[in-house]
Write a protein that holds these residues in place. Structure first.
Motif, mmCIF file in Angstrom:
data_model
loop_
_atom_site.group_PDB
_atom_site.id
_atom_site.type_symbol
_atom_site.label_atom_id
_atom_site.label_comp_id
_atom_site.label_asym_id
_atom_site.label_seq_id
_atom_site.Cartn_x
_atom_site.Cartn_y
_atom_site.Cartn_z
ATOM 1 N N LEU A 19 -53.850 -45.156 -74.846
ATOM 2 C CA LEU A 19 -53.700 -44.323 -73.657
ATOM 3 C C LEU A 19 -53.072 -45.131 -72.522
ATOM 4 N N LEU A 37 -53.371 -49.891 -65.038
ATOM 5 C CA LEU A 37 -53.738 -48.714 -65.825
ATOM 6 C C LEU A 37 -54.941 -48.995 -66.708
ATOM 7 N N LEU A 51 -52.327 -36.620 -67.622
ATOM 8 C CA LEU A 51 -52.366 -36.987 -69.038
ATOM 9 C C LEU A 51 -53.624 -37.781 -69.360
ATOM 10 N N ILE A 52 -53.932 -38.778 -68.535
ATOM 11 C CA ILE A 52 -55.123 -39.594 -68.760
ATOM 12 C C ILE A 52 -56.379 -38.727 -68.714
ATOM 13 N N ALA A 56 -48.967 -38.536 -65.006
ATOM 14 C CA ALA A 56 -49.633 -39.580 -65.790
ATOM 15 C C ALA A 56 -51.146 -39.496 -65.631
ATOM 16 N N SER A 87 -49.311 -44.262 -71.078
ATOM 17 C CA SER A 87 -49.196 -43.995 -69.648
ATOM 18 C C SER A 87 -48.223 -44.964 -68.983
#
Length: 211
Positions: free
Chosen positions: A193, A89, A164-165, A161, A197
């Protein structure tokens, strides 16, 4: 040669005008005629001539944006398979965040957040701009790290996810574009972040209520 050069310039003007309108008005609310007008073109069919359609113009913007992200991600590709979920991520968020460095990139983050549902994550059918690239490979590796979740939850959660990012980066981009002062510095923002996530993706499967 002059005609080719002029055509390239027109194409670039249309791209920049579309980026501005898609980012400020929204993709759905931006009309082709307004893009043509902002680009300073008198031919109402300019978008169709250079891109085939309004959707083709949007795809061209996103393809260029994805090329930049792929270049940013490239140095980390050799070690991706060794990374845990937070590491993967971090690679994804860091590559995406390079778009925050320029006004064009910030606009593109505002645009891509509006069409994140087109990525193809839920069906494992990548959008053409993602197919075959390191970014899609990265997404696949992220899914593997949460393979203990049931497939429907896994795919839905992964898509959420990524949404969201994208939304978080788009919000940060808007703050930069408007000159607002963010609550946190960029390094803290990106690290948080990644953490949020990772927590979302690795959360246990919810148990059904028996009430």
């Amino acid at each position: 040669m002059a005609r080719t050069s002029a055509g390239h310039e027109t194409r670039e003007r249309l791209l920049r005008a579309a980026e501005e309108l898609f980012a400020t008005r929204g993709v759905a609310a931006s009309l082709t005629k307004d893009i043509v007008r902002l680009a300073g073109q008198s031919n109402p069919s300019a978008v169709q001539y250079h891109f085939g359609s309004r959707e083709g113009l949007l795809d061209a913007i996103m393809a260029a944006r994805q090329e930049r992200t792929e270049r940013a991600l490239a140095p980390r590709l050799p070690t991706l398979a060794e990374q845990d979920l937070p590491g993967l991520l971090d690679a994804l968020v860091t590559a995406e965040a390079t778009e925050l460095r320029t006004e064009q990139g910030r606009r593109c983050l505002r645009i891509s957040a509006q069409i994140s549902h087109n990525s193809g994550v839920r069906t494992r059918t990548p959008h053409p701009t993602l197919a075959g690239g390191g970014y899609w490979r990265l997404i696949t590796l992220v899914e593997q790290r949460i393979s203990g979740l049931p497939e429907p939850i896994r795919l839905e959660r992964l898509d959420l996810a990524l949404t969201l990012i994208g939304a978080a980066l788009a919000d940060r981009a808007q703050q930069y574009l408007t000159g607002s002062t963010p609550l946190t510095d960029e390094e803290t923002f990106l690290a948080d972040l990644v953490a949020v996530s990772a927590a979302m993706l690795s959360a246990p499967t919810p148990s059904r209520s028996t009430s």
